[in-house]
Design a protein around this motif. Sequence first.
Motif, PDB file in Angstrom:
ATOM      1  N   ALA A   1      -2.611  16.735  -0.702  1.00 16.02           N
ATOM      2  CA  ALA A   1      -2.038  16.699  -2.055  1.00 16.02           C
ATOM      3  C   ALA A   1      -2.212  18.052  -2.736  1.00 16.02           C
ATOM      4  O   ALA A   1      -1.286  18.551  -3.389  1.00 16.02           O
ATOM      5  N   ARG A   2      -3.372  18.669  -2.573  1.00 25.00           N
ATOM      6  CA  ARG A   2      -3.606  19.993  -3.155  1.00 25.00           C
ATOM      7  C   ARG A   2      -2.669  21.036  -2.542  1.00 25.00           C
ATOM      8  O   ARG A   2      -2.102  21.868  -3.249  1.00 25.00           O
TER       9      ARG A   2
ATOM     10  N   ASP B   1       2.176  10.206 -12.084  1.00 25.34           N
ATOM     11  CA  ASP B   1       3.414   9.826 -11.406  1.00 25.34           C
ATOM     12  C   ASP B   1       3.163   8.615 -10.498  1.00 25.34           C
ATOM     13  O   ASP B   1       2.532   8.736  -9.456  1.00 25.34           O
ATOM     14  N   PRO B   2       3.679   7.444 -10.864  1.00 23.46           N
ATOM     15  CA  PRO B   2       3.415   6.239 -10.067  1.00 23.46           C
ATOM     16  C   PRO B   2       3.937   6.319  -8.631  1.00 23.46           C
ATOM     17  O   PRO B   2       3.458   5.601  -7.767  1.00 23.46           O
ATOM     18  N   ASP B   3       4.881   7.204  -8.364  1.00 21.59           N
ATOM     19  CA  ASP B   3       5.386   7.347  -7.000  1.00 21.59           C
ATOM     20  C   ASP B   3       4.469   8.194  -6.124  1.00 21.59           C
ATOM     21  O   ASP B   3       4.614   8.174  -4.898  1.00 21.59           O
ATOM     22  N   ARG B   4       3.548   8.925  -6.734  1.00 16.19           N
ATOM     23  CA  ARG B   4       2.698   9.833  -5.960  1.00 16.19           C
ATOM     24  C   ARG B   4       1.245   9.401  -5.876  1.00 16.19           C
ATOM     25  O   ARG B   4       0.519   9.860  -4.993  1.00 16.19           O
ATOM     26  N   VAL B   5       0.793   8.550  -6.776  1.00 14.58           N
ATOM     27  CA  VAL B   5      -0.611   8.146  -6.750  1.00 14.58           C
ATOM     28  C   VAL B   5      -0.843   7.055  -5.708  1.00 14.58           C
ATOM     29  O   VAL B   5       0.069   6.300  -5.376  1.00 14.58           O
ATOM     30  N   PRO B   6      -2.063   6.958  -5.208  1.00 14.17           N
ATOM     31  CA  PRO B   6      -2.393   5.845  -4.327  1.00 14.17           C
ATOM     32  C   PRO B   6      -2.286   4.534  -5.102  1.00 14.17           C
ATOM     33  O   PRO B   6      -2.731   4.444  -6.253  1.00 14.17           O
TER      34      PRO B   6
ATOM     35  N   ARG C   1       0.860  -1.196   0.000  1.00 14.78           N
ATOM     36  CA  ARG C   1       0.000   0.000   0.000  1.00 14.78           C
ATOM     37  C   ARG C   1       0.890   1.237   0.000  1.00 14.78           C
ATOM     38  O   ARG C   1       1.788   1.358   0.824  1.00 14.78           O
ATOM     39  N   ARG C   2       0.631   2.144  -0.934  1.00 12.29           N
ATOM     40  CA  ARG C   2       1.386   3.408  -1.021  1.00 12.29           C
ATOM     41  C   ARG C   2       0.406   4.561  -1.118  1.00 12.29           C
ATOM     42  O   ARG C   2      -0.578   4.483  -1.840  1.00 12.29           O
ATOM     43  N   ASN C   3       0.711   5.618  -0.393  1.00 11.05           N
ATOM     44  CA  ASN C   3      -0.087   6.847  -0.437  1.00 11.05           C
ATOM     45  C   ASN C   3      -1.555   6.580  -0.106  1.00 11.05           C
ATOM     46  O   ASN C   3      -2.444   7.220  -0.662  1.00 11.05           O
ATOM     47  N   LEU C   4      -1.784   5.643   0.796  1.00 15.33           N
ATOM     48  CA  LEU C   4      -3.126   5.313   1.255  1.00 15.33           C
ATOM     49  C   LEU C   4      -3.161   5.418   2.771  1.00 15.33           C
ATOM     50  O   LEU C   4      -2.216   4.978   3.426  1.00 15.33           O
TER      51      LEU C   4
END
Length: 154
Positions: A85-86, A120-125, A75-78
């Motif tokens: 994020a805004r 960006d795959p590093d920033r999305v959930p 799990r990333r960014n969850l």
Amino acid sequence: MRVSRVSGDTVELTLSAIHPDAGEPSASGAFAMRLLADTDPERLDREAGPGAYWDPVALTAYADRVIAAVSMTARRNLPFDEGEARRTVEAELRAHGLDPADATAWQAAFLDAWSALWQDPDRVPSAVLEIRLADLSWLSGTTPGREWDTAAYG
């Protein structure tokens, strides 16, 4: 969604959100069944009944026969905090010298930066879902590297 691995009775799916309204992925059988059914919705309708994709009772009953186990890892960014994020995007814009008082330039730059975030795959959930199947026929045509979009929930 991308098929990361298929091995024996198990498929591993890498899920990445493309919009903040996507919500969190789930390790439920119903969610996993929706993901698999996206590859063959007509089959789900034939075997579980018309509209089963949207019917939580019918879908869960069918998933209980088809899916042996589901687990979620990586799990990333969850959970995803849209407000944070805004604020991060706005801080990046300010660091580049943009002023929110210039509404036209600010809005255009924000939309570009917000869109870039979702690419960006590093920033999305994201998460990895491992699904072990009781009915291996649902693995037919599921090969590593295959990708599809989904509106699955639950």
